[in-house]
Design an enzyme around this catalytic site. Structure first.
Site, PDB file in Angstrom:
ATOM      1  N   ARG A   1      37.075  44.158  41.797  1.00  0.00           N
ATOM      2  CA  ARG A   1      38.227  43.326  41.411  1.00  0.00           C
ATOM      3  C   ARG A   1      39.445  43.935  42.292  1.00  0.00           C
ATOM      4  O   ARG A   1      40.176  44.440  41.747  1.00  0.00           O
ATOM      5  CB  ARG A   1      38.659  43.170  40.222  1.00  0.00           C
ATOM      6  CG  ARG A   1      37.271  42.368  39.381  1.00  0.00           C
ATOM      7  CD  ARG A   1      37.455  41.981  38.038  1.00  0.00           C
ATOM      8  NE  ARG A   1      37.937  40.616  37.988  1.00  0.00           N
ATOM      9  CZ  ARG A   1      37.986  39.911  36.757  1.00  0.00           C
ATOM     10  NH1 ARG A   1      37.778  40.614  35.682  1.00  0.00           N
ATOM     11  NH2 ARG A   1      38.279  38.744  36.745  1.00  0.00           N
ATOM     12  N   PRO A   2      39.728  43.964  43.457  1.00  0.00           N
ATOM     13  CA  PRO A   2      40.771  44.681  44.295  1.00  0.00           C
ATOM     14  C   PRO A   2      41.750  43.631  44.199  1.00  0.00           C
ATOM     15  O   PRO A   2      41.770  42.671  43.996  1.00  0.00           O
ATOM     16  CB  PRO A   2      40.234  44.894  45.679  1.00  0.00           C
ATOM     17  CG  PRO A   2      39.150  43.732  45.917  1.00  0.00           C
ATOM     18  CD  PRO A   2      38.348  43.546  44.419  1.00  0.00           C
TER      19      PRO A   2
ATOM     20  N   ARG B   1      43.077  42.516  32.910  1.00  0.00           N
ATOM     21  CA  ARG B   1      43.188  42.265  34.027  1.00  0.00           C
ATOM     22  C   ARG B   1      44.587  41.357  34.101  1.00  0.00           C
ATOM     23  O   ARG B   1      45.185  41.603  35.264  1.00  0.00           O
ATOM     24  CB  ARG B   1      41.844  41.330  34.580  1.00  0.00           C
ATOM     25  CG  ARG B   1      41.748  40.585  35.753  1.00  0.00           C
ATOM     26  CD  ARG B   1      41.681  41.709  36.988  1.00  0.00           C
ATOM     27  NE  ARG B   1      41.717  41.002  38.473  1.00  0.00           N
ATOM     28  CZ  ARG B   1      41.820  41.660  39.594  1.00  0.00           C
ATOM     29  NH1 ARG B   1      41.618  43.121  39.603  1.00  0.00           N
ATOM     30  NH2 ARG B   1      41.850  40.958  40.711  1.00  0.00           N
TER      31      ARG B   1
ATOM     32  N   ARG C   1      37.736  38.744  23.260  1.00  0.00           N
ATOM     33  CA  ARG C   1      38.467  38.643  24.093  1.00  0.00           C
ATOM     34  C   ARG C   1      38.981  36.955  24.836  1.00  0.00           C
ATOM     35  O   ARG C   1      40.172  36.907  25.165  1.00  0.00           O
ATOM     36  CB  ARG C   1      38.408  39.223  25.606  1.00  0.00           C
ATOM     37  CG  ARG C   1      38.392  40.706  25.367  1.00  0.00           C
ATOM     38  CD  ARG C   1      37.856  41.194  26.572  1.00  0.00           C
ATOM     39  NE  ARG C   1      38.781  41.109  27.758  1.00  0.00           N
ATOM     40  CZ  ARG C   1      38.966  42.111  28.725  1.00  0.00           C
ATOM     41  NH1 ARG C   1      38.048  43.019  28.911  1.00  0.00           N
ATOM     42  NH2 ARG C   1      39.810  41.892  29.591  1.00  0.00           N
TER      43      ARG C   1
ATOM     44  N   LYS D   1      42.439  30.111  28.110  1.00  0.00           N
ATOM     45  CA  LYS D   1      42.640  31.555  28.088  1.00  0.00           C
ATOM     46  C   LYS D   1      43.225  31.643  29.369  1.00  0.00           C
ATOM     47  O   LYS D   1      44.325  32.472  29.750  1.00  0.00           O
ATOM     48  CB  LYS D   1      41.242  32.462  28.011  1.00  0.00           C
ATOM     49  CG  LYS D   1      41.690  33.817  28.591  1.00  0.00           C
ATOM     50  CD  LYS D   1      40.450  34.795  28.180  1.00  0.00           C
ATOM     51  CE  LYS D   1      39.542  35.104  29.162  1.00  0.00           C
ATOM     52  NZ  LYS D   1      40.045  35.623  30.501  1.00  0.00           N
ATOM     53  N   ASN D   2      42.605  31.445  30.578  1.00  0.00           N
ATOM     54  CA  ASN D   2      42.945  31.374  31.973  1.00  0.00           C
ATOM     55  C   ASN D   2      43.989  30.686  32.233  1.00  0.00           C
ATOM     56  O   ASN D   2      44.708  30.811  33.561  1.00  0.00           O
ATOM     57  CB  ASN D   2      41.783  31.304  32.872  1.00  0.00           C
ATOM     58  CG  ASN D   2      40.733  32.367  32.721  1.00  0.00           C
ATOM     59  OD1 ASN D   2      40.850  33.198  32.105  1.00  0.00           O
ATOM     60  ND2 ASN D   2      39.493  32.077  33.482  1.00  0.00           N
TER      61      ASN D   2
ATOM     62  N   CYS E   1      37.077  42.972  32.676  1.00  0.00           N
ATOM     63  CA  CYS E   1      35.459  42.923  32.505  1.00  0.00           C
ATOM     64  C   CYS E   1      34.869  43.678  33.525  1.00  0.00           C
ATOM     65  O   CYS E   1      35.502  43.715  34.602  1.00  0.00           O
ATOM     66  CB  CYS E   1      35.059  41.513  32.330  1.00  0.00           C
ATOM     67  SG  CYS E   1      35.567  40.813  30.955  1.00  0.00           S
TER      68      CYS E   1
ATOM     69  N   ASP F   1      44.012  43.439  47.129  1.00  0.00           N
ATOM     70  CA  ASP F   1      44.502  43.263  48.360  1.00  0.00           C
ATOM     71  C   ASP F   1      45.236  42.074  48.624  1.00  0.00           C
ATOM     72  O   ASP F   1      46.192  41.944  49.446  1.00  0.00           O
ATOM     73  CB  ASP F   1      43.449  43.638  49.403  1.00  0.00           C
ATOM     74  CG  ASP F   1      42.071  42.710  49.241  1.00  0.00           C
ATOM     75  OD1 ASP F   1      41.782  42.557  48.139  1.00  0.00           O
ATOM     76  OD2 ASP F   1      41.547  42.675  50.331  1.00  0.00           O
TER      77      ASP F   1
ATOM     78  N   ASP G   1      32.340  32.080  35.641  1.00  0.00           N
ATOM     79  CA  ASP G   1      32.261  32.143  34.292  1.00  0.00           C
ATOM     80  C   ASP G   1      31.445  31.427  33.468  1.00  0.00           C
ATOM     81  O   ASP G   1      31.456  31.566  32.072  1.00  0.00           O
ATOM     82  CB  ASP G   1      33.877  31.944  33.659  1.00  0.00           C
ATOM     83  CG  ASP G   1      35.009  33.046  34.029  1.00  0.00           C
ATOM     84  OD1 ASP G   1      34.651  33.973  34.667  1.00  0.00           O
ATOM     85  OD2 ASP G   1      36.145  32.457  33.993  1.00  0.00           O
TER      86      ASP G   1
HETATM   87  C1  UD1 Z   1      39.933  34.679  37.526  1.00  0.00           C
HETATM   88  C2  UD1 Z   1      39.682  34.452  35.978  1.00  0.00           C
HETATM   89  C3  UD1 Z   1      38.369  34.825  35.735  1.00  0.00           C
HETATM   90  C4  UD1 Z   1      37.304  34.248  36.894  1.00  0.00           C
HETATM   91  C5  UD1 Z   1      37.844  34.336  38.261  1.00  0.00           C
HETATM   92  C6  UD1 Z   1      36.958  33.499  39.076  1.00  0.00           C
HETATM   93  C7  UD1 Z   1      42.034  34.763  34.763  1.00  0.00           C
HETATM   94  C8  UD1 Z   1      42.773  35.608  33.758  1.00  0.00           C
HETATM   95  N1  UD1 Z   1      40.644  35.140  35.070  1.00  0.00           N
HETATM   96  O1  UD1 Z   1      40.025  36.023  37.572  1.00  0.00           O
HETATM   97  O2  UD1 Z   1      38.058  34.344  34.278  1.00  0.00           O
HETATM   98  O3  UD1 Z   1      35.971  34.714  36.560  1.00  0.00           O
HETATM   99  O4  UD1 Z   1      39.214  34.123  38.456  1.00  0.00           O
HETATM  100  O5  UD1 Z   1      37.030  32.256  38.889  1.00  0.00           O
HETATM  101  O6  UD1 Z   1      42.095  33.841  35.210  1.00  0.00           O
HETATM  102  N2  UD1 Z   1      39.374  39.353  45.325  1.00  0.00           N
HETATM  103  C9  UD1 Z   1      39.851  40.351  46.217  1.00  0.00           C
HETATM  104  N3  UD1 Z   1      40.803  40.722  46.560  1.00  0.00           N
HETATM  105  C10 UD1 Z   1      41.985  40.147  45.612  1.00  0.00           C
HETATM  106  C11 UD1 Z   1      41.886  39.414  44.557  1.00  0.00           C
HETATM  107  C12 UD1 Z   1      40.386  39.057  44.360  1.00  0.00           C
HETATM  108  O7  UD1 Z   1      38.758  40.621  46.857  1.00  0.00           O
HETATM  109  O8  UD1 Z   1      43.155  40.669  45.811  1.00  0.00           O
HETATM  110  C13 UD1 Z   1      38.010  38.963  44.844  1.00  0.00           C
HETATM  111  C14 UD1 Z   1      37.382  39.572  43.602  1.00  0.00           C
HETATM  112  O9  UD1 Z   1      37.177  40.961  43.706  1.00  0.00           O
HETATM  113  C15 UD1 Z   1      36.294  38.457  43.273  1.00  0.00           C
HETATM  114  C16 UD1 Z   1      36.614  37.336  43.927  1.00  0.00           C
HETATM  115  O10 UD1 Z   1      38.008  37.761  44.822  1.00  0.00           O
HETATM  116  O11 UD1 Z   1      35.272  38.861  44.023  1.00  0.00           O
HETATM  117  C17 UD1 Z   1      37.552  36.358  43.002  1.00  0.00           C
HETATM  118  O12 UD1 Z   1      38.411  36.829  42.272  1.00  0.00           O
HETATM  119  P1  UD1 Z   1      39.642  36.167  41.592  1.00  0.00           P
HETATM  120  O13 UD1 Z   1      39.577  34.680  41.995  1.00  0.00           O
HETATM  121  O14 UD1 Z   1      40.957  36.629  41.865  1.00  0.00           O
HETATM  122  O15 UD1 Z   1      39.551  36.386  39.948  1.00  0.00           O
HETATM  123  P2  UD1 Z   1      40.548  36.587  38.982  1.00  0.00           P
HETATM  124  O16 UD1 Z   1      41.986  35.918  39.252  1.00  0.00           O
HETATM  125  O17 UD1 Z   1      40.623  38.153  38.886  1.00  0.00           O
END
Ligand code: UD1
Length: 425
Positions: A122-123, A93, A403, A24-25, A117, A125, A305
């Site tokens: 999940r910001p 997302r 999902r 999926k990812n 989820c 920034d 995950d």
């Molecule tokens: C992806 C995966 C998800 C997995 C996660 C971590 C997909 C579609 N989803 O989610 O299944 O659980 O990686 O392995 O690939 N963060 C910030 N600012 C940002 C972005 C992220 O603070 O701009 C924080 C998030 O809140 C979180 C952490 O970084 O606490 C990890 O998030 P991230 O690696 O971005 O996860 P996703 O890409 O959303």
């Protein structure tokens, strides 16, 4: 929440062979990358899961043509408009990938804050900071964000955390920017490598994927491709965890054992042997689980995950386990559900201590009952627990499970488990 649930009668060991499909990812960002070119991008081995359906609808609504032909999905043509519908942002997302892909092709993108989820804030920034460094202007609108860029210029971007989504977004954007982009402290997940391989097959110049420094030389245009993403390591890990817990002998085709090193370290013991290669895994277990100490963190460490599945399995161990969640701040929803069934778990901040019910002096008994999945992996984890419990359980929240797991009931039934999708009248 829908009235559908999985009726699971546990107690059977698992044996047989299953196949995992594209991850999926990996599939989601690769589908998004399809709009970086006007030529056909054919993504093979796509799973039948609702997040993939949602992504195809989103791409169509943006003006691309999307054709599903069995497990192949063809993305044809580029987006024609830059506004991502609110509905998609709320429930997926991955609508976040539109930031990079639309900005790179149309020079603008407007979206509300993406959902996903309910596991944390999940910001965005890190995504936005990177896009700004490449020359984009980011404005906050009443309902979300608008990014515009007359032209994108390669830049050196130091990511404050190795965010998977931000790395993928910035990679996509940088492929069509002018000059070189260097991403420092980027994510190293296997799905990043899979996206990089797909982009390279489209003509992108990317190096360093799989390490924490990636270099991307912008090119004028990208071309069509036919690409097969990596197998789903989280689906494979979920099946491996279920087998370790229920006992049995299960072969998993399409999974790369090397992508699951940290998970295997936790599951493997004198009672559970796991081996395999880059296309196959085999798990043999007596069904006896031991206490573990684990902490989720970016790849190659233990994946967040898989944390719910490991935690639910630990409830049946013969020891005490300590599991810390460092990636998402709200990822213990499954704990309350396991407690309803009788599990003894204490949560303090980001750390859960689990007192296994098979410990010789354990006063705790875990019995079947009704539980509710409030996110995708918690759903997979509760199914594993229900497969272990002798007796009947009902797992609600099937829409979350769908999902990311393709007909989870078929997977476990084919291995000898009893799982029936049904609904309340
Ligand atoms: C992806 C995966 C998800 C997995 C996660 C971590 C997909 C579609 N989803 O989610 O299944 O659980 O990686 O392995 O690939 N963060 C910030 N600012 C940002 C972005 C992220 O603070 O701009 C924080 C998030 O809140 C979180 C952490 O970084 O606490 C990890 O998030 P991230 O690696 O971005 O996860 P996703 O890409 O959303």
């Amino acid at each position: 929440m829908s009235n559908q649930y999985l009726k699971i009668i546990g107690g059977n060991s698992l044996s047989g062979r299953v196949e995992v499909h594209g991850a999926k990812n990996a599939v989601l960002p690769i589908l998004a990358a399809g709009i970086l070119t006007s030529e056909d991008v054919i993504v093979q081995n796509c799973p039948y899961i609702s997040d993939v359906d949602a992504m195809t609808v989103l791409l169509e609504e943006l003006g691309a043509e999307v054709i599903r032909n069995g497990r192949n999905i063809i993305v044809r043509g580029q987006a024609t408009h830059a506004r991502v519908d609110d509905l998609h942002c709320k429930d997926m997302r991955s609508s976040m990938f539109m930031l990079g892909a639309l900005l790179a092709t149309l020079g603008e993108v407007e979206t509300t804050f993406p959902g996903g989820c309910s596991i944390g804030l999940r910001p965005l920034d890190i995504h936005l900071d990177g896009l700004k460094r490449m020359g984009a202007t980011v404005e906050m609108t009443k309902s979300g964000i608008r990014c515009t860029a007359k032209s994108l210029i390669g830049a050196k971007i130091l990511m404050k955390y190795p965010s998977v989504g931000a790395t993928e977004n910035l990679m996509m954007c940088a492929t069509l920017a002018k000059g070189r982009t260097t991403l420092v402290n980027c994510a190293r997940e296997p799905e990043i490598i899979s996206l990089a391989e797909c982009l390279r097959s489209m003509g992108a110049k990317i190096s360093g994927d799989g390490t924490s420094v990636m270099k991307i030389e912008g090119v004028k245009r990208l071309f069509g491709t036919r690409f097969s993403p990596i197998g789903d390591r989280i689906v494979a890990g979920t099946v491996a965890c279920a087998t370790a817990l229920c006992g049995g002998d299960v072969e998993i085709d399409g999974a790369n054992v090397n992508h699951l090193g940290a998970v295997i370290n936790c599951l493997q013991s004198k009672d559970c042997k796991i081996d395999g290669d880059d296309t196959y895994m085999r798990v043999r277990s007596t069904g006896r689980i031991h206490g573990v100490h684990a902490q989720s963190a970016p790849y190659p460490l233990f994946p967040t995950d898989m944390q719910p599945q490991l935690l639910c399995a630990s409830c049946f161990s013969d020891g005490v386990s300590v599991i810390r969640e460092t990636v998402f701040e709200n990822r213990f929803a499954h704990v309350k559900e396991m407690q309803k069934l009788g599990a003894k778990i204490n949560v303090c901040g980001d750390t859960a201590t689990i007192f296994g019910c098979e410990k010789s002096d354990s006063p705790y008994l875990i019995k079947g009952g009704s539980v509710v999945a409030s996110d995708l992996r918690a759903g997979g984890a509760l199914c594993i627990a229900a497969l272990k419990i002798k007796g009947e359980s009902k797992v609600y929240g099937v829409e979350f499970i769908d999902r990311g797991y393709e007909r989870i009931e078929d997977v476990f039934c084919s291995l000898g488990g009893y799982v029936l999708r049904t609904k309340d009248r």
